[in-house]
Design an enzyme around this catalytic site. Structure first.
Site, PDB file in Angstrom:
ATOM      1  N   LYS A   1     -42.884 -40.721 -11.724  1.00 38.66           N
ATOM      2  CA  LYS A   1     -43.103 -39.431 -11.075  1.00 38.66           C
ATOM      3  C   LYS A   1     -41.883 -39.134 -10.217  1.00 38.66           C
ATOM      4  CE  LYS A   1     -46.107 -36.822  -8.083  1.00 38.66           C
ATOM      5  NZ  LYS A   1     -47.457 -36.702  -7.536  1.00 38.66           N
TER       6      LYS A   1
ATOM      7  N   ARG B   1     -48.267 -27.186  -4.732  1.00 43.71           N
ATOM      8  CA  ARG B   1     -48.508 -27.403  -3.296  1.00 43.71           C
ATOM      9  C   ARG B   1     -48.993 -26.111  -2.645  1.00 43.71           C
ATOM     10  NH1 ARG B   1     -43.131 -31.115  -2.222  1.00 43.71           N
ATOM     11  NH2 ARG B   1     -43.694 -32.759  -3.706  1.00 43.71           N
TER      12      ARG B   1
ATOM     13  N   LYS C   1     -43.632 -37.398 -15.254  1.00 35.32           N
ATOM     14  CA  LYS C   1     -43.854 -36.098 -14.623  1.00 35.32           C
ATOM     15  C   LYS C   1     -42.660 -35.717 -13.783  1.00 35.32           C
ATOM     16  CE  LYS C   1     -46.700 -34.233 -11.023  1.00 35.32           C
ATOM     17  NZ  LYS C   1     -47.538 -34.550  -9.921  1.00 35.32           N
TER      18      LYS C   1
HETATM   19  C1  PBG Z   1     -50.353 -35.182  -5.831  1.00 35.45           C
HETATM   20  C2  PBG Z   1     -49.892 -34.468  -7.024  1.00 35.45           C
HETATM   21  C3  PBG Z   1     -48.855 -33.524  -7.143  1.00 35.45           C
HETATM   22  C4  PBG Z   1     -48.907 -33.060  -8.441  1.00 35.45           C
HETATM   23  C5  PBG Z   1     -49.926 -33.744  -9.096  1.00 35.45           C
HETATM   24  N1  PBG Z   1     -50.522 -34.624  -8.199  1.00 35.45           N
HETATM   25  C6  PBG Z   1     -47.912 -32.964  -6.138  1.00 35.45           C
HETATM   26  C7  PBG Z   1     -46.944 -33.804  -5.432  1.00 35.45           C
HETATM   27  O1  PBG Z   1     -46.773 -34.988  -5.748  1.00 35.45           O
HETATM   28  O2  PBG Z   1     -46.323 -33.309  -4.512  1.00 35.45           O
HETATM   29  C8  PBG Z   1     -48.012 -31.985  -9.012  1.00 35.45           C
HETATM   30  C9  PBG Z   1     -48.595 -31.233 -10.137  1.00 35.45           C
HETATM   31  C10 PBG Z   1     -47.950 -29.937 -10.434  1.00 35.45           C
HETATM   32  O3  PBG Z   1     -46.917 -29.538  -9.843  1.00 35.45           O
HETATM   33  O4  PBG Z   1     -48.489 -29.249 -11.304  1.00 35.45           O
HETATM   34  N2  PBG Z   1     -49.695 -36.332  -5.475  1.00 35.45           N
END
Ligand code: PBG
Length: 334
Positions: free
Chosen positions: A207, A217, A260
């Site tokens: 990630k 967010r 991701k």
């Molecule tokens: C939470 C999380 C996030 C996303 C999925 N789970 C945001 C982040 O890590 O700041 C992002 C998903 C998206 O942008 O569609 N940890």
């Protein structure tokens, strides 16, 4: 030599790849990758209360919805062949605090929604994100120290409890998205020792610390009140490190490994696909959705076609399954 001097009669090409493209029927025979409805995972933003459906400004076509609307949506999408759904809770500001205590409320909005959904649709696959950011007032994924550091091992405890609550509510897969070290092993142990041996772990293994999460967010109201996520999410410059993350997660017991964002990280998807025999997932994230929708609104491209091409490319790179907000577009082609 001028082009005019070529004698067309003596000019024969031996290799012609265009023969395999000459009709839709032949193109379909030689097609190497097919995007299937069963590859897709639909994310939902869960609101408390009833009868609530709110537009998300930065994600046209996506809504925050209360459980009743989500149940209806699952019913419709399931009839269309979508079998997997993921929940992201949107908490009111008053329920958030620096420690994210509400994440550990067994009667909270998320476990209650899981129970209701699995009761009505026992056959679907339901996925819950495991991270503290929807619950913390600062928007970070972990517990923080007084001087603003994200504490790894203290966060694991909270994630473990959170996973047990969602498992007890009946979720099929817990998906740690926090990027703390050791969380997959910690969760596996916590689940197994509470006899949730059948609860799967889909790990957000690679990630990246990405600017493409901003619309998500906004949807959650979880924008950071300080700092960034670079001490736990990965540097976009790195690919070998992504393999290390994925292989550690595999060793620690992850059932599925995720990359991701997706479309900017196809090289990572492809490398992790080569490095493991575990199933590989990709998250086509909010920013990847929003930028195409913004271009579509300006008439610069067609969102449906762009999304189908994007999802197909993510599959071609090696993803077995894809989280995406663009499922409506994909359904027009598959
Ligand atoms: C939470 C999380 C996030 C996303 C999925 N789970 C945001 C982040 O890590 O700041 C992002 C998903 C998206 O942008 O569609 N940890």
């Amino acid at each position: 030599m001028s082009v005019l001097s070529i004698n067309q009669n003596s000019f024969t090409l031996e290799k012609r790849l265009r023969r395999n493209r000459k009709s839709a029927a032949i193109r379909s025979l030689i097609r190497e990758t097919s995007l299937l409805r069963s590859d897709l995972i639909m994310p939902f933003f869960l609101l408390g209360g009833k009868g609530r459906k709110e537009k998300i400004e930065s994600m046209p076509g996506v809504h925050r919805m209360s459980l009743d609307h989500i149940l209806n949506a699952i019913d419709s999408y399931h009839q269309l062949g979508i079998q997997a759904f993921a929940l992201f809770p949107v908490l009111e500001k008053e329920k958030k605090c620096p420690q994210g205590i509400e994440a550990l409320n067994a009667q909270g909005m998320l476990p209650r929604a899981i129970r209701a959904i699995k009761k009505e649709f026992p056959e679907i696959c339901l996925i819950a994100d495991i991270a503290l950011d929807p619950f913390t007032s600062h928007g970070h994924d972990g517990v923080i120290s007084d001087d603003g550091k994200i504490l790894n091992d203290e966060t694991l405890q909270a994630l473990g409890e959170m996973a047990l609550i969602q498992a007890d509510a009946g979720v099929d897969i817990v998906a740690p998205s926090d990027m703390m070290d050791g969380r997959v092993g910690y969760l596996r142990k916590a689940l197994d020792s509470s006899s949730f041996t059948d609860t799967s772990i889909l790990s957000y293994s690679a990630k990246y610390s990405s600017s493409f999460y901003s619309p998500f967010r906004e949807a959650l109201g979880s924008s950071l009140s300080f700092g960034d996520k670079k001490t736990y999410q990965m540097d976009p410059a790195n690919s070998r490190e992504a393999i290390l993350e994925a292989l550690f997660d595999e060793e620690e017991g992850a059932d599925i490994l995720m990359i991701k964002p997706a479309s900017l990280y196809l090289d990572i998807i492809s490398k992790i696909r080569e490095a493991t025999n575990k199933p590989v997932a990709a998250f086509h994230v909010s920013g990847e959705y929003s930028m195409v929708m913004a271009a579509h609104a300006k008439g610069f491209l067609d969102a449906d076609a762009a999304f189908y091409e994007t999802l197909l490319s993510i599959k071609r790179a090696g993803a077995d399954m894809i989280f995406s907000y663009a499922i409506d577009s994909a359904l027009k082609f598959i």
